[in-house]
Design an enzyme around this catalytic site. Structure first.
Site, short mmCIF file in Angstrom:
data_model
loop_
_atom_site.label_atom_id
_atom_site.label_comp_id
_atom_site.label_asym_id
_atom_site.label_seq_id
_atom_site.Cartn_x
_atom_site.Cartn_y
_atom_site.Cartn_z
N TYR A 125 -32.29 11.92 79.63
CA TYR A 125 -32.39 10.65 78.87
C TYR A 125 -32.77 9.45 79.74
O TYR A 125 -32.85 9.56 80.94
CB TYR A 125 -31.19 10.39 77.98
CG TYR A 125 -29.81 10.21 78.57
CD1 TYR A 125 -29.56 9.90 79.90
CD2 TYR A 125 -28.70 10.32 77.71
CE1 TYR A 125 -28.27 9.73 80.36
CE2 TYR A 125 -27.41 10.13 78.17
CZ TYR A 125 -27.20 9.83 79.49
OH TYR A 125 -25.93 9.65 79.94
N GLU A 126 -33.07 8.37 79.08
CA GLU A 126 -33.57 7.15 79.75
C GLU A 126 -34.86 7.44 80.51
O GLU A 126 -35.09 6.90 81.59
CB GLU A 126 -32.46 6.59 80.66
CG GLU A 126 -32.60 5.12 81.04
CD GLU A 126 -32.64 4.19 79.84
OE1 GLU A 126 -31.85 4.37 78.89
OE2 GLU A 126 -33.50 3.29 79.85
#
Lengths: 591, 591
Positions: A434-435
């Protein structure tokens, strides 16, 4: 049951002997003397061990539940969240104008590391809120700030970030969520967002969603995207909560880990939203938070590894199996503790040398963010912009690898859910994704950051490494560090040169090596950190420090990193120099 | 839902163009012509895709349940197990005297690979039975063979291996389970065994436990250990099932993965057991099965990776996100499939080049086992004994890494349990641990196998690599392969030399590098396989083979491995040459 204890001693070493924070010219740092940071870190460490860590397993086993449209968090999360709020831990580096304590971001990171180590999933509720707070703080109108920030600083209201949709994650230009302007100046938001961490839960009175959506007239792709504030409950003029907004949780994701955090599918059905920042400049507004958000994920990478490492050390000292080949160590027992075995030590040294290097690297990065914000320091801003994908990508890859290595120390016991190791591995895995998945970090590094401002920042980094090595020319003890660092840095420069010479005529020649470049650069950064830490430790010993075991251990751990991790640099360079051909050779149907 | 399809084409390539099985002098191989193996592999592939793969997710989600002392397997496992029995898949390489089909072990491995890819947890029920079958077949009395083997060949009765106890896994000398001789010639077995895969379940009428225990008079440590046959139900003279033995399932382990397999704590309370093999020679009896058992786990490592790779390829072709930087590939769509991106290709090439290399390596190993058994070929026996820890340790480490890489291709979707990737990663993890954790494999390799028979086998291996390279001197196209292989092999020899020169005066100097040596040797082995496969592919093309895409793809994949994986060898050597000091520098309390 986790037995996590925050390593405040090492944090103090990094803050005061590596970064020398209280001598810094960054406004606010002058108050960060040893006693003050020790008090803060000790207090946060107590919360980590006593409040958060005991709930880590509960969160994993119980997970979140969606019942009649309402998300219920695991047992005990509510009380722990209250304790975090009461302790003021949600407001540490927030703006005093809105009730924050105005401390440096760096200190917030140190405290955050412990909280993540103790309970990563739990800490995300406030972590996401902090991100949303920052976005509103930077881009909001005075009115928006007054309405939302005081409640978000205390986490009475929490926040989320809504980017991803089922068909688009990396490529946000494909976004379908729509924002239609209404007569009252608000927008009607309609669409489905997925993977919304802390998207709904029972820990706060309101959830303030920041939602990317396309408003009319913005053009194709990401250009047309704007950012909106979409609260779960509308807020009345007097600040009280009004009616429920037209948004709902479509589903809770079943995930490999971070079960304690509610990962939601969010449905917006003409929900009322208000523009945050400029129309059609939503991506820019989102990306101003990127350095902090990505540093926060890099921090998760090594923070979970720290927790896993602590478990592995304790187990290796306790578990007896086999005998030291060089002579029995525990004659009173039927076998020696497994920490005597070289291959167990290899694993523990890999773990320790990574975590301590990563901590120094991340704190340094946080310090650069403080510099760039407080002093408008363009050099610091350029440097952290360059480092951000490395902190995120390298530290989460290596953090996961470290958690796996710590699990391995446990043998079969590490594979059972009776011990905390499986959870650490499963939790750590998400940070690579994620990110911005780590391949995207590598693309950002090689495709954008290297050439940013004419390559100024990467050149500055190379100069910094060179100067660092030169500054130790008079210290023979530093030779194992500076020799290895010089060599690794030269390999990194050679790789950069390869990209420059080949990337122009074939971008794939650079992109095929981007991932290896990110890792190569990560090793150089940790090599730089270990060089600085070794010097700080030698200096402490020269000055008669009494805790020789700590400083000598620091130096030995650094030597391990230089001797046994930096040889990876040559491998990465060799791969990079093979260019695009091996990677791109197959037609799609040959896979 | 899994969409696994067995890669029978590649298996055929390895069997017939690499190993040239039907031209081999191994008895039984002469029947293995292309048509025959194709028929077997196709039939097994059909079972894999249609019967086993659809149950993989069910097994993971539902797991096994212990109810009133009885273990219930996931829904559908019973019918699938019946299908496996009816198809004769449990008996492929078993002795025809006891109802087996007498095919080579190699062919059993090829079929086993598919079964593991399709459903690793399910396949363990018969896998463990096969191990117990082999032990009884090798060490049993005629009476024992007649009593147990026919039923185990059909899997009407299944088998287990009981080694580990709560306080001892690697160090079996600490064992506490006792065997007391009874007047009737049997033994009363008392103790607790843990991590017993397939320890109890509802798939068979009886479970034949092979249990290591200490009988009186055997002395200290592993010397006193004997192996016993302890059936769940005692067997009457006429072969019918008699009374329940005094053993029970204490607990089912909650594990990170392989949920479909029942991992049991087994309690033996004076259970009736019969000695298998010689008294106090239990370890030796157990270890004669070691090569096969460990090869089987190495096979699991890459077989799960194969399944994960197939998912990743399908996803990368289907998922659209972003555009090819060198020019739009799918103008009719809003974005290109992600397989166009170099970093996605890098991941897929890592996966493909590992899995295909690992398959060749494992099949070659199985072929050596067939040779050593059928021809009493001491050279083959020595070589496979040397290779076994590499097959187990290297292939399971890399197999896990490959599954993680395949999961990464999915971005956030790979982290949810809606897709099969989390399961593949969680399942693959155990193979690094059981049947001797990989650190123990490295110890076996460096501490025992290198010096075995005066180092004869490792020298033979080096000679084999040298001869292989020399044999391609006249083929310029082979240079990228032979150059890289020669270089890697030289690095491996240098590492071995370092151990010889330093390990005598300090065993830790060798043991600190054992893990890196195992990986270095793994790369050399896969480099050797790729060299041979490339030559076979060139030869096929020279001979006018019509499937040029396959053979050219094979060569390109091999070049990728040589160019981008073999550079790891220098890293491993550099680490090895740092010796014991960096690894052993810290005192226990400095961790």
């Amino acid at each position: 049951m986790s037995s996590f204890i925050a390593n405040t001693k090492d944090m103090q070493f990094v803050l005061h002997e590596l970064l020398k924070v209280s001598n810094s010219d960054v406004p606010g740092y002058e108050e960060m003397d040893r006693d003050f940071t020790e008090a803060v870190l000790d207090a946060a460490g107590k919360v980590s061990s006593e409040v958060l860590a005991p709930l880590n397993e509960v969160g994993d086993k119980e997970g979140c539940v969606l019942e009649n449209g309402v998300v219920r968090t695991p047992k005990g999360f509510d009380k722990a969240f209250e304790a975090m709020k009461e302790g003021g831990w949600t407001a540490l580096d927030c703006d005093p104008e809105f009730g924050g304590q105005g401390m440096p971001y760096l200190l917030n990171c140190a405290v955050g590391e412990m909280f993540v180590s103790a309970n990563m999933a739990f800490n995300m509720y406030q972590g996401l809120t902090h991100g949303a707070y920052s976005a509103i703080h930077t881009h909001g109108t005075d009115d928006q700030k007054q309405t939302y920030l005081p409640k978000m600083v205390t986490c009475d209201w929490t926040g989320t970030m809504n980017l991803t949709e089922p068909h688009c994650g990396t490529d946000l230009g494909l976004m379908r969520t729509k924002a239609e302007p209404q007569d009252d100046g608000s927008y009607a938001i309609t669409g489905t967002k997925i993977f919304i961490s802390a998207g709904d839960h029972d820990l706060s009175d309101n959830v303030i969603h920041l939602v990317l959506a396309k408003a009319p007239g913005g053009g194709e792709g990401t250009k047309g995207v704007s950012l909106f504030i979409v609260p779960k409950f509308l807020v009345n003029e007097d600040g009280s909560l009004g009616e429920r907004n037209s948004l709902s949780v479509g589903k809770l994701e079943e995930k490999m880990g971070i079960h304690g955090n509610a990962t939601c599918v969010m449905n917006y059905d003409g929900a009322k939203g208000w523009l945050l920042g400029d129309l059609h400049k939503g991506m820019r507004a989102m990306f101003t938070m990127m350095n902090e958000a990505r540093l926060g994920v890099g921090l998760q990478g090594y923070a979970v590894a720290e927790a896993a490492y602590q478990e592995a050390v304790a187990y290796a000292k306790d578990r007896t199996q086999g005998r030291d080949v060089t002579g029995v160590k525990a004659p009173e027992k039927a076998a020696d503790p497994i920490i005597v075995h070289p291959d167990v030590r290899r694993m523990l040294m890999d773990q320790k040398s990574f975590v301590e290097g990563a901590r120094a690297f991340t704190f340094w990065g946080a310090h650069l963010i403080d510099r760039s914000h407080a002093l408008n320091d363009a050099e610091a801003e350029g440097l952290i912009s360059l480092m951000t994908p490395v902190i995120k990508g390298f530290l989460t890859d290596k953090g996961f690898e470290t958690a796996v290595s710590a699990q391995q120390v446990f043998g079969g016991h590490g594979y059972t859910e009776d011990w905390p190791m499986s959870q650490h591995v499963r939790d750590a895995r998400i940070a690579m994704i994620y990110e911005g998945a780590n391949g995207i970090q590598a693309l950002d590094l090689v495709g954008r950051k290297l050439a940013q401002d004419g390559g100024k920042h990467v050149m500055a980094f190379f100069e910094m490494v060179k100067a660092e090595c030169k500054s130790h020319d008079d210290d023979e003890r530093m030779k194992p560090f500076t020799d290895a660092l010089k060599n690794a840095s030269k390999q990194l420069q050679t790789a950069g040169m390869f990209f420059m010479q080949n990337g122009m005529k074939n971008p794939n020649a650079a992109l095929s090596g981007s991932y290896d470049f990110m890792h190569l650069m990560g090793h150089v950064c940790l090599g730089l950190m270990w060089t600085r830490m070794a010097k700080a430790a030698f200096t402490a010993l020269d000055n008669g420090a009494s805790d020789t075991a700590f400083y000598e251990g620091k130096i030995a751990t650094g030597r391990y990193y230089m001797a046994r991790q930096l040889p990876a640099c040559a491998m990465h360079l060799a791969r990079i120099e093979t260019g695009a051909d091996p990677v791109m050779a197959l037609a799609d149907d040959q896979f």
